[in-house]
Every structure is written in structure tokens, then in C-alpha cells.
Scaffold this motif. Structure first.
Motif, mmCIF file in Angstrom:
data_model
loop_
_atom_site.group_PDB
_atom_site.id
_atom_site.type_symbol
_atom_site.label_atom_id
_atom_site.label_comp_id
_atom_site.label_asym_id
_atom_site.label_seq_id
_atom_site.Cartn_x
_atom_site.Cartn_y
_atom_site.Cartn_z
ATOM 1 N N ILE A 39 2.334 1.845 -3.478
ATOM 2 C CA ILE A 39 1.431 2.282 -4.299
ATOM 3 C C ILE A 39 1.189 3.665 -4.147
ATOM 4 O O ILE A 39 1.231 4.523 -5.092
ATOM 5 C CB ILE A 39 0.223 1.512 -4.183
ATOM 6 C CG1 ILE A 39 0.497 -0.090 -4.963
ATOM 7 C CG2 ILE A 39 -0.895 2.086 -4.972
ATOM 8 C CD1 ILE A 39 -0.710 -1.181 -4.516
ATOM 9 N N LEU A 40 1.034 4.087 -2.916
ATOM 10 C CA LEU A 40 0.633 5.578 -2.592
ATOM 11 C C LEU A 40 2.044 6.372 -3.113
ATOM 12 O O LEU A 40 1.869 7.577 -3.387
ATOM 13 C CB LEU A 40 0.859 5.671 -1.218
ATOM 14 C CG LEU A 40 -0.754 5.099 -0.613
ATOM 15 C CD1 LEU A 40 -0.845 5.141 1.066
ATOM 16 C CD2 LEU A 40 -2.045 5.728 -1.147
ATOM 17 N N ASP A 41 3.184 5.779 -2.873
ATOM 18 C CA ASP A 41 4.442 6.369 -2.857
ATOM 19 C C ASP A 41 4.439 6.729 -4.608
ATOM 20 O O ASP A 41 5.083 7.746 -5.002
ATOM 21 C CB ASP A 41 5.594 5.602 -2.629
ATOM 22 C CG ASP A 41 5.973 5.891 -1.127
ATOM 23 O OD1 ASP A 41 5.186 6.693 -0.534
ATOM 24 O OD2 ASP A 41 6.769 5.160 -0.596
ATOM 25 N N ARG A 42 3.722 5.957 -5.385
ATOM 26 C CA ARG A 42 3.789 6.170 -6.824
ATOM 27 C C ARG A 42 2.652 7.263 -7.382
ATOM 28 O O ARG A 42 2.206 7.243 -8.553
ATOM 29 C CB ARG A 42 3.714 4.869 -7.456
ATOM 30 C CG ARG A 42 4.697 4.091 -7.272
ATOM 31 C CD ARG A 42 4.458 2.798 -7.852
ATOM 32 N NE ARG A 42 5.837 1.820 -7.854
ATOM 33 C CZ ARG A 42 6.286 1.285 -9.045
ATOM 34 N NH1 ARG A 42 5.690 1.387 -9.966
ATOM 35 N NH2 ARG A 42 7.420 0.671 -8.681
ATOM 36 N N GLY A 43 1.967 7.811 -6.232
ATOM 37 C CA GLY A 43 0.703 8.548 -6.380
ATOM 38 C C GLY A 43 -0.519 8.122 -6.804
ATOM 39 O O GLY A 43 -1.355 8.844 -7.570
ATOM 40 N N ILE A 44 -0.725 6.896 -6.637
ATOM 41 C CA ILE A 44 -1.984 6.166 -6.798
ATOM 42 C C ILE A 44 -2.791 5.964 -5.391
ATOM 43 O O ILE A 44 -2.014 5.646 -4.442
ATOM 44 C CB ILE A 44 -1.729 4.800 -7.610
ATOM 45 C CG1 ILE A 44 -1.051 5.008 -8.792
ATOM 46 C CG2 ILE A 44 -2.970 4.026 -7.580
ATOM 47 C CD1 ILE A 44 -0.410 3.704 -9.559
ATOM 48 N N SER A 45 -3.980 6.257 -5.296
ATOM 49 C CA SER A 45 -4.677 6.302 -4.167
ATOM 50 C C SER A 45 -4.837 4.534 -3.809
ATOM 51 O O SER A 45 -5.345 3.860 -4.514
ATOM 52 C CB SER A 45 -6.133 6.796 -4.247
ATOM 53 O OG SER A 45 -5.841 8.151 -4.529
ATOM 54 N N ALA A 46 -4.676 4.319 -2.471
ATOM 55 C CA ALA A 46 -4.939 2.830 -2.058
ATOM 56 C C ALA A 46 -5.136 2.978 -0.789
ATOM 57 O O ALA A 46 -4.688 3.806 0.045
ATOM 58 C CB ALA A 46 -3.602 2.074 -2.455
ATOM 59 N N CYS A 60 0.734 -1.287 0.021
ATOM 60 C CA CYS A 60 0.256 0.022 -0.098
ATOM 61 C C CYS A 60 0.897 1.288 -0.032
ATOM 62 O O CYS A 60 0.470 2.070 -0.755
ATOM 63 C CB CYS A 60 -1.147 0.102 1.280
ATOM 64 S SG CYS A 60 -2.001 1.314 1.202
ATOM 65 N N THR A 61 1.961 1.452 0.723
ATOM 66 C CA THR A 61 2.693 2.370 0.728
ATOM 67 C C THR A 61 3.489 2.688 -0.343
ATOM 68 O O THR A 61 3.529 3.818 -1.054
ATOM 69 C CB THR A 61 3.764 2.234 2.002
ATOM 70 O OG1 THR A 61 3.125 2.009 3.254
ATOM 71 C CG2 THR A 61 4.869 3.280 2.089
#
Length: 100
Positions: A86-93, A83-84
Motif C-alpha cells: 500500500i505504501l509503495d502505491r503512495g497511500i499512507s498506511a 502495508c508495504t
């Protein structure tokens, strides 16, 4: 040879207790947005979640048309770093508890 008349390979009730408690299951949910491209989401799911191209493509279509999609299920401790990433890539999760 066992002379007591009992089979040494027979398990007693105490030795065959079954684990009945299940660990809680969680799901990693990716949310749709108007910013990220299909290619970026597909690449992210392949690299972060270990999906094949086909799996990642299917997930991205569900995300796009349904607004969100659970891309992975498992233990919270396993999903949290995904999750972290994915969030670091600018995608909401988010991580949500799987409801039975």
C-alpha cells in the motif's frame, strides 16, 4: 475388546489441554490524504487486501470521512507485506496493535 474395563477412547486430562494463549492481533490502518483518488484506493484494497469492490468502496468512504480506517486485521507477519504494498502505491498506511 479391551478387557481392563476402561474405554480406550476416553481422553485423559493431560491429553485435552486447551491452548489458552492468544496470538497478538494487529490491524492495517489506511489514512486519508488529499492526493489519492477513491478509485485508486479501491483498486489498491482489492488487489492488496483481497477485498471485493463493495468492501473496498466501504473502506474508502470510512477512510475519507473518519480520516483513517482499519482495513484488515490479523497477524503482524501477514499484514506487513500488505502495508508495504500500500505504501509503495503512495497511500499512507500503518500497522497498529489491536487494543481489546
Amino acid at each position: 475388546m479391551n478387557q481392563s474395563g476402561t474405554n480406550p477412547y476416553t481422553k485423559t486430562e493431560a491429553e485435552t489441554d486447551v491452548l489458552t494463549a492468544e496470538a497478538p492481533s494487529w490491524q492495517l490502518v489506511v489514512w486519508n490524504d488529499d492526493v489519492n483518488t477513491f478509485d485508486w484506493v479501491i483498486e489498491t484494497l482489492m488487489e492488496v487486501c483481497g477485498h471485493t469492490y463493495e468492501q473496498a468502496e466501504q473502506c474508502s468512504l470510512f477512510i475519507h470521512f473518519k480520516g483513517k480506517y482499519a482495513v484488515k486485521e490479523g497477524m503482524y507477519e501477514d499484514l506487513e507485506p500488505m502495508c508495504t504494498a500500500i505504501l509503495d502505491r503512495g497511500i499512507s498506511a500503518t500497522i497498529e496493535e489491536l487494543v481489546a
